[in-house]
Design a protein around this motif. Structure first.
Motif: not given
Lengths: 108, 108, 108, 108
Positions: C16, C18-20, C22-23
């Protein structure tokens, strides 16, 4: 204000098999439909839903709450298409029928 | 339940210049933000909006009603992305910042 | 055919946070922008992207392929809003500016 | 890369009756399906479409071009949900069937 909408709800952080969660949504919809709050029709990339604005949005909110509180989803992502109109009423069934009639006109 | 959403509202049957109608939506949003109901940020294909579920959906409903009743749009079509989460809070500003931090980590 | 679009890509089955991911998408976009294929602007619920239809869709396809092949996502779900027009050109920057001008007109 | 998608195309600047334009889209889809490029299923808020990524996106691009060039729409706005997966194949028909099987399991 009546709305014809279409939504696709995705729980995140629960693995990649979502069938179980789609079934949860369908049961919430079936329950709301039994109470005559909304009509709905599932398709393979979402669900058509129609009714008064507050009923339709209330059902989608209910789905988010149940996903978090009863089914362990830490995140829920939903996309919704919402259509309202004042020129005439148009139900889920009528919209498909009117396109099919238009297609027939040009076939003859 | 807090929600971070993004919506794009399109009035139909009012011609092809929509700037005036986007401005109507922005004024509704500014008014709701002044009352501390929601935060928002316009971009070129929609508007980020965050707040409690009912406030956020109430603002979008208000936009549909005003389009029909005060601005002569016979149809309004809106698409919304809705995100809710229980694992941590995440504001509009924090989401962009966390991605930028992740990008920086890999640059060094 | 030029397109102004907005997309939000979500990998499923990867937890859960998701930052990685999105990068990863942002680096693909930065790379395509350096090659002058597209322009883009990230916001907190997606990314504006503009360019020729095939370039814009090619970048989104590239994101799906990289998510599957290099970042282990078994499923990827993307929502896209696509706008094309023949009456005038309209860039990401111009669209926001024209709304702000409209808002200013009514303030004075 | 196979994709199961759902799209909703709206021409702007052509009035508020869209049935004629939906029929144009359906004929483009029928033609592509006859050539075995894609499968599709219309519902009341959009159309499911599946096939190889380039075929699916090519059909949607074709719809935009025809709307502009042959049907006089100055603007076209489309929303698309795109799903790809590498863990198993899943067709439009299978997705609905698997949810219905899940619902049955819990009824007995």
């Amino acid at each position: 204000m009546k709305v014809v909408a279409d939504f696709c709800l995705i729980p995140l952080g629960v693995g990649n098999s979502l069938t179980k969660y789609v079934a949860v949504v369908q049961r919430i919809l079936a329950n709301a439909a039994e109470q005559k709050k909304i009509s709905y029709l599932m398709h393979s990339c979402g669900t058509n839903i129609e009714g008064e604005w507050d009923e339709v949005m209330g059902v989608i909110k209910n789905c988010h709450e149940k996903m978090h509180n009863e089914h362990g989803a830490p995140r829920v992502h939903t996309t919704v298409r919402i259509g309202t109109r004042t020129d005439k009423s148009s139900s889920i069934a009528e919209k498909v029928a009117s396109v099919q009639a238009e297609l027939k006109k040009h076939e003859g």
